[in-house]
Design an enzyme around this catalytic site. Structure first.
Site, PDB file in Angstrom:
ATOM      1  N   HIS A 160       0.838  -1.194   0.000  1.00  0.00           N
ATOM      2  CA  HIS A 160       0.000   0.000   0.000  1.00  0.00           C
ATOM      3  C   HIS A 160       0.871   1.241   0.000  1.00  0.00           C
ATOM      4  O   HIS A 160       1.972   1.236   0.556  1.00  0.00           O
ATOM      5  CB  HIS A 160      -0.998   0.008   1.168  1.00  0.00           C
ATOM      6  CG  HIS A 160      -0.402  -0.055   2.542  1.00  0.00           C
ATOM      7  ND1 HIS A 160       0.083   1.061   3.183  1.00  0.00           N
ATOM      8  CD2 HIS A 160      -0.218  -1.079   3.408  1.00  0.00           C
ATOM      9  CE1 HIS A 160       0.524   0.729   4.396  1.00  0.00           C
ATOM     10  NE2 HIS A 160       0.366  -0.579   4.550  1.00  0.00           N
TER      11      HIS A 160
ATOM     12  N   GLU B  25       3.631  -6.605   4.046  1.00  0.00           N
ATOM     13  CA  GLU B  25       3.540  -5.908   5.346  1.00  0.00           C
ATOM     14  C   GLU B  25       4.663  -6.414   6.247  1.00  0.00           C
ATOM     15  O   GLU B  25       5.121  -7.554   6.108  1.00  0.00           O
ATOM     16  CB  GLU B  25       2.197  -6.221   6.019  1.00  0.00           C
ATOM     17  CG  GLU B  25       0.994  -5.575   5.353  1.00  0.00           C
ATOM     18  CD  GLU B  25       0.801  -4.111   5.719  1.00  0.00           C
ATOM     19  OE1 GLU B  25       1.492  -3.614   6.625  1.00  0.00           O
ATOM     20  OE2 GLU B  25      -0.038  -3.475   5.074  1.00  0.00           O
TER      21      GLU B  25
ATOM     22  N   HIS C  29       3.429   2.847  12.517  1.00  0.00           N
ATOM     23  CA  HIS C  29       2.495   3.841  13.075  1.00  0.00           C
ATOM     24  C   HIS C  29       3.101   4.627  14.247  1.00  0.00           C
ATOM     25  O   HIS C  29       2.429   5.457  14.844  1.00  0.00           O
ATOM     26  CB  HIS C  29       1.168   3.194  13.539  1.00  0.00           C
ATOM     27  CG  HIS C  29       0.433   2.485  12.446  1.00  0.00           C
ATOM     28  ND1 HIS C  29      -0.883   2.118  12.562  1.00  0.00           N
ATOM     29  CD2 HIS C  29       0.820   2.086  11.216  1.00  0.00           C
ATOM     30  CE1 HIS C  29      -1.270   1.501  11.442  1.00  0.00           C
ATOM     31  NE2 HIS C  29      -0.245   1.466  10.626  1.00  0.00           N
TER      32      HIS C  29
ATOM     33  N   ASP D 290      -0.296   4.314   1.052  1.00  0.00           N
ATOM     34  CA  ASP D 290      -0.676   5.304   2.061  1.00  0.00           C
ATOM     35  C   ASP D 290       0.026   5.015   3.392  1.00  0.00           C
ATOM     36  O   ASP D 290       0.477   3.889   3.639  1.00  0.00           O
ATOM     37  CB  ASP D 290      -2.199   5.368   2.254  1.00  0.00           C
ATOM     38  CG  ASP D 290      -2.832   4.042   2.647  1.00  0.00           C
ATOM     39  OD1 ASP D 290      -2.391   2.995   2.139  1.00  0.00           O
ATOM     40  OD2 ASP D 290      -3.769   4.050   3.475  1.00  0.00           O
TER      41      ASP D 290
ATOM     42  N   GLU E 258      -5.228   1.657   2.415  1.00  0.00           N
ATOM     43  CA  GLU E 258      -5.102   0.445   3.234  1.00  0.00           C
ATOM     44  C   GLU E 258      -5.285   0.778   4.700  1.00  0.00           C
ATOM     45  O   GLU E 258      -5.927   0.044   5.452  1.00  0.00           O
ATOM     46  CB  GLU E 258      -3.728  -0.218   3.022  1.00  0.00           C
ATOM     47  CG  GLU E 258      -3.616  -1.614   3.618  1.00  0.00           C
ATOM     48  CD  GLU E 258      -3.202  -1.650   5.091  1.00  0.00           C
ATOM     49  OE1 GLU E 258      -3.300  -2.731   5.695  1.00  0.00           O
ATOM     50  OE2 GLU E 258      -2.776  -0.613   5.639  1.00  0.00           O
ATOM     51  N   GLU E 259      -4.703   1.912   5.106  1.00  0.00           N
ATOM     52  CA  GLU E 259      -4.691   2.271   6.524  1.00  0.00           C
ATOM     53  C   GLU E 259      -6.068   2.721   7.016  1.00  0.00           C
ATOM     54  O   GLU E 259      -6.255   2.941   8.198  1.00  0.00           O
ATOM     55  CB  GLU E 259      -3.650   3.366   6.793  1.00  0.00           C
ATOM     56  CG  GLU E 259      -2.203   2.951   6.515  1.00  0.00           C
ATOM     57  CD  GLU E 259      -1.658   1.938   7.513  1.00  0.00           C
ATOM     58  OE1 GLU E 259      -2.409   1.454   8.374  1.00  0.00           O
ATOM     59  OE2 GLU E 259      -0.462   1.608   7.404  1.00  0.00           O
TER      60      GLU E 259
ATOM     61  N   ASP F 108       6.192   0.531   7.370  1.00  0.00           N
ATOM     62  CA  ASP F 108       4.816   0.190   6.971  1.00  0.00           C
ATOM     63  C   ASP F 108       4.317   1.167   5.926  1.00  0.00           C
ATOM     64  O   ASP F 108       3.703   2.147   6.257  1.00  0.00           O
ATOM     65  CB  ASP F 108       3.922   0.205   8.211  1.00  0.00           C
ATOM     66  CG  ASP F 108       2.487  -0.171   7.915  1.00  0.00           C
ATOM     67  OD1 ASP F 108       2.215  -0.690   6.824  1.00  0.00           O
ATOM     68  OD2 ASP F 108       1.625   0.064   8.791  1.00  0.00           O
TER      69      ASP F 108
END
Ligand SMILES: [Zn+2]
Length: 387
Positions: free
Chosen positions: A73, A165, A360, A75, A137-138, A105
């Site tokens: 992903h 991931e 994150h 984003d 995705e997030e 990530d």
């Protein structure tokens, strides 16, 4: 001659695009599309309905079935309110780590996958290598379904998907799925002394929440299914994370808002859970309307993510194990787009460099050793695909 960048250089470029999920990812997609085009690789965009974002997919190698998809992903989560000691939108190398939002990530894997596509372009692959880059995705993994459908329609069917991931390159074969609702209870305000003529949105919400509590207790008592046994806990859970409603202690609340989410083990179907919940909503709404017809329950289902079910003898697992040398069996508690690929019939695993513990976070990083191990993993993949 086009300039061929190292995976590390590509990571620098990708991190410099602040592709937070709420914002457009088009500048990043423009760059990736341009870079692939310079190296003779045509890519296809799948625009979002509103046009401010896009997925991108591409293929190198022969136009035949049986290839492999590298999925990532584009984003990233926001940095708002986080205390960063480096610029999150610039890769900073320090103490054997690469710091920056998305390094772990999962722009690290995306950079490696783009480098592998360009490298593969100059090789004589026996099967195609396909790249799948998504947005959003997030924020619930819902958008990726459009990307998968477009790939199914356009490209020869791949036999396996690796979702990169961060798993520290362990082969993850399962995760829980999830879905969630924003619930708006609309009651009817009266003085609480004549409670029977009003509808308290708060008290009716409590009935739905109690339904969730009962399901949790029931699930915990049941014997876990074979696909669920590896999870902690090995059952589907329902959770109310937020609630707000009412204006005064002596007025039946007109409005109550809460959120209810389900974490669904493989073997359970999120849609079955949703149907059960919506049936309960209909039952309670009928009771409310019997008192005041204007009372209602509004549902907004805001994410839906199928579980990733461990496959017995799956092609993706077999191929990825050969490349990573990891023979353990692993499931994870976070969701990925892997469940969506599998739901569309692809053999799928999750395997990528970096540790989810750093995702994150402020000062997100990927260990340089992990980044290099990811590159070696993809080198072995390419070598195998030319054999
Ligand atoms: Zn991710």
């Amino acid at each position: 001659m086009p300039q061929t960048l190292s995976a590390r250089d590509i990571l620098d470029r990708l991190v410099a695009f602040p592709s937070v999920s709420r914002d457009s990812n088009l500048p990043l997609i423009d760059w990736v599309e341009g870079y692939l085009a310079e190296h003779g690789i045509g890519a296809t965009r799948v625009p979002s309905p509103c046009g401010t974002k896009a997925h991108l997919f591409a293929q190198v190698g022969p136009d035949v079935p049986g290839g492999l998809i590298l999925s990532g992903h584009t984003d990233v989560v926001p940095v708002d309110g986080q205390d960063w000691t480096t610029d999150p939108w610039q890769v900073t190398e320090r103490d054997g780590r690469l710091y920056g939002r998305g390094t772990c990530d999962m722009k690290g894997f995306v950079a490696l996958a783009i480098a592998a596509m360009v490298q593969a372009r100059g090789m004589d692959l026996s099967r195609p290598l396909q790249l799948a880059l998504s947005y959003d995705e997030e924020v619930g993994c819902m958008a990726v379904v459009d990307l998968i459908h477009a790939m199914v329609d356009t490209l020869p069917r791949a036999e396996a998907v690796i979702v990169g991931e961060p798993t520290t390159l362990r082969v993850v074969t399962g995760h829980k799925g999830g879905t969630g609702y924003r619930v708006h209870m609309r009651g009817f305000e009266v003085h609480s002394s004549i409670l029977h003529r009003g509808v308290s949105a708060v008290m009716e919400a409590a009935r739905l929440i109690q339904w969730a509590n009962e399901r949790n207790a029931e699930n915990a008592r049941a014997t876990p299914g074979p696909l669920a046994a590896a999870f902690d806990p090995p059952w589907t859970t329902l959770h109310v994370g937020t609630i707000a409603g009412g204006t005064a202690h002596n007025i039946t609340a007109r409005d109550c808002h809460f959120s209810l989410s389900f974490r669904v083990v493989p073997g359970d179907d999120p849609e079955t859970w949703c149907a059960a919940f919506e049936a309960e909503v209909a039952r309670i709404e009928a009771d409310m309307k019997a008192i005041r017809p204007e009372a209602a329950i509004h549902l907004d289902r805001y994410f839906a993510l199928p579980p990733l079910r461990p496959e017995r003898g799956g092609r993706a697992e077999e191929r990825t194990r050969r490349l990573s040398g990891d023979n353990g069996s692993h499931v994870v508690s976070y969701g990925t787009e892997g469940g969506q690929f599998q739901a569309q019939g692809y053999s799928t695993v999750v395997c990528g460099p970096g540790d989810i513990a750093q995702a994150h976070q402020p000062d997100e990083f990927i260990e340089i050793d992990q980044f290099k191990a990811g590159a070696a993993f993809l080198d072995r993949l390419l070598a195998e695909m030319t054999a």
